[in-house]
Design an enzyme around this catalytic site. Structure first.
Site, PDB file in Angstrom:
ATOM      1  N   ALA A 120      87.621 -34.307  -7.657  1.00  0.00           N
ATOM      2  CA  ALA A 120      87.991 -35.493  -8.419  1.00  0.00           C
ATOM      3  C   ALA A 120      88.637 -36.512  -7.496  1.00  0.00           C
ATOM      4  CB  ALA A 120      88.954 -35.129  -9.544  1.00  0.00           C
ATOM      5  N   SER A 121      88.561 -36.250  -6.168  1.00  0.00           N
ATOM      6  CA  SER A 121      89.125 -37.141  -5.161  1.00  0.00           C
ATOM      7  C   SER A 121      90.599 -37.378  -5.466  1.00  0.00           C
ATOM      8  CB  SER A 121      88.330 -38.444  -5.104  1.00  0.00           C
ATOM      9  OG  SER A 121      88.742 -39.234  -4.010  1.00  0.00           O
ATOM     10  N   HIS A 122      91.009 -38.673  -5.598  1.00  0.00           N
ATOM     11  CA  HIS A 122      92.427 -38.977  -5.824  1.00  0.00           C
ATOM     12  C   HIS A 122      92.762 -39.070  -7.313  1.00  0.00           C
ATOM     13  CE1 HIS A 122      90.428 -42.911  -6.037  1.00  0.00           C
ATOM     14  NE2 HIS A 122      91.405 -43.246  -6.854  1.00  0.00           N
TER      15      HIS A 122
END
Length: 498
Positions: A120-122
């Site tokens: 979900a990355s950041h």
């Protein structure tokens, strides 16, 4: 395969059996959903089947490296995705938990054409997603994503025989070795390593120590609850924490990494937070001496200095401003044969002979340490002060629903273009031009500018402003841009202001 439903009621028989996928999760250059509100595990499997089908349709050899970030549900997501890929007849190379750039590296290291990174990355916990690509070092852009969306949502995934699975160990060590090369620091450096308890905690502190850097640890214990803050080096919360660590430890600077390790943020020795586009200019200045006449790509959220900085002009640099987004930027760097691409969010795309063209926060960290080694008499604050002074906002994101944001943006862009065509001004300055390659970047007669675009990852617009003159002019630019934005009732509050 049955068409996935946009909504399936949780805690039902169907939820464990039938694929559910919210169509809004297919973004411009990757896929992101709230889990399990917008996608369930059968939906992830349907996504894997669709991705494998897309490989076959495009004539890609059906071999794919797969990895996951460090969140408590990412392994379950990855397993469901791999099941779908194997149903599609793909040979899956599972490299285990990883940062996104380790997954991109594995395509080269294992000589496989495709990659799928579950992350979900950041985005905060509760989100999941997939970054994927078929043509190294590139990842899916809008064309590939719309094609995948059509396959998956219309139930056109095609099961095939001969799918297989292999767990491949040792990629993490190969990745670290590739980053290190034979470089060792010749000057003493003390660096705050901030990972926000995210996946980069398993890489960055060890990487620095092996470079010969003294590490000041900042939230370097893996913890998928993110007890301190969400790891995002574009958020002021993380940057302020990094600044406090620098001041408390007397470190030379701080480097911070996002949840999947493909971005890097910098705070200097005085605790000043240097936005990533300005760090890009510092790096470009250093690289331009070694590689004169280089081309650098900057995203539309970035400072105007890439085009106006006298030092870069002196070394014959060509600046190209392009669409925000890791896939857009990677593709543009490759198309132009650029030496590097810089994005205000902290994605850096260092191409041959420095890197391989994909975004890697660890590679950036290594290159910043090398830069400091080449400038042994300079502090990071000296390099910051050497840049022409500009005043810039952080990246600010007012709420706009995913289903409405592009229509809202279209109307805002039309209003800004209309203002320009009628000889209007922003912040008391005449509008020189409106660049509409990605939203609207309103450029003023003194080089100041304001940008509004739609976020590709979250239900938000994105706003950034810069003035070469003063803080007062910066606030005036922002106020006038925001006044136009506020003509749209569908736009909500900002996530942060300045």
């Amino acid at each position: 395969m049955n068409k996935p439903a946009p909504i399936v009621t949780p805690n039902t028989w169907e939820f464990l059996r039938d694929p559910m996928i919210a169509p809004t999760g297919f973004r411009e250059y990757d896929a992101r959903w709230k889990y399990p509100d917008e996608i369930n595990l059968p939906g992830i499997t349907a996504l894997g089947l669709g991705l494998g089908t897309q490989m076959h349709r495009r004539g890609i050899k059906p071999e794919i490296a797969v990895a996951n970030d460090y969140r408590d549900y990412s392994l379950s997501i990855k397993n469901a995705l791999m099941l779908g890929l194997m149903q599609a007849g793909a040979q899956v190379k599972d490299i285990g938990p990883a940062v996104s750039p380790m997954a991109y590296f594995s395509q080269f290291h294992l000589n496989v054409p495709a990659v799928a990174m579950v992350t979900a990355s950041h985005n905060p916990n509760g989100w999941t997603g997939v970054k994927m690509g078929f043509e190294r070092p590139l990842t899916h852009g809008p064309n590939e994503m719309s094609e995948l969306r059509e396959i998956v949502l219309n139930g056109r995934g095609e099961p095939r025989p001969r799918g297989g699975y292999e767990f491949v160990d040792g990629v993490r060590e190969a990745y670290l070795q590739d980053l290190l090369g034979d470089f060792k620091m010749t000057r003493a450096l003390k660096v705050v390593c901030a990972t926000g308890n995210g996946t980069a905690a398993a890489f960055a502190p060890e990487l620095f120590r092996r470079l010969g850097v003294e590490v000041v640890e900042s939230h370097n214990t893996l913890d998928y609850t993110f007890p301190h803050y969400n790891p995002n080096p574009e958020a002021m919360e993380m940057l302020h924490d990094m600044a406090a660590s620098v001041k408390a430890s007397g470190a030379d600077f701080a480097l911070g990494f996002d949840g999947d390790g493909d971005r890097c943020g910098v705070v200097d020795d005085e605790g000043e937070e240097i936005f990533a586009d300005k760090v890009g200019v510092i790096m470009a200045r250093d690289l331009a001496k070694i590689y004169p006449n280089a081309t650098f790509v900057a995203d539309v959220k970035s400072t105007g200095l890439f085009a106006s900085d006298p030092e870069l002009i002196k070394h014959g640099v060509t600046a190209d401003y392009w669409k925000t987004g890791h896939s857009h930027m990677k593709r543009r760097v490759k198309e132009l044969g650029a030496l590097a691409g810089f994005e205000k969010s902290g994605h850096y795309f260092l191409a041959e002979p420095i890197g391989r063209g994909y975004d890697c926060g660890m590679r950036v960290a290594v290159e910043i340490c090398k830069l400091m080694d080449r400038n042994p008499d300079m502090k990071m604050s000296d390099l910051r002060r050497a840049l022409p002074k500009t005043y810039a906002t952080p990246t600010m994101s007012p709420y706009a629903a995913d289903t409405e944001k592009y229509d809202i943006l279209e109307r805002i862009v039309a209003k800004l273009v209309d203002r320009h065509e009628n000889g209007g001004s922003i912040g008391g300055r005449l509008i020189k031009e409106v660049v509409t390659v990605n939203g609207a970047r309103v450029i003023l007669d003194n080089g100041g500018w304001g940008l509004v675009r739609a976020s590709s990852n979250t239900p938000n617009l994105v706003v950034v402003c810069e003035s070469p003159e003063s803080e007062a002019e910066l606030r005036a630019i922002f106020k006038d841009i925001d006044d136009v934005i506020r003509t749209e009732p569908g736009v909500g509050d900002y996530d942060q202001t300045f």
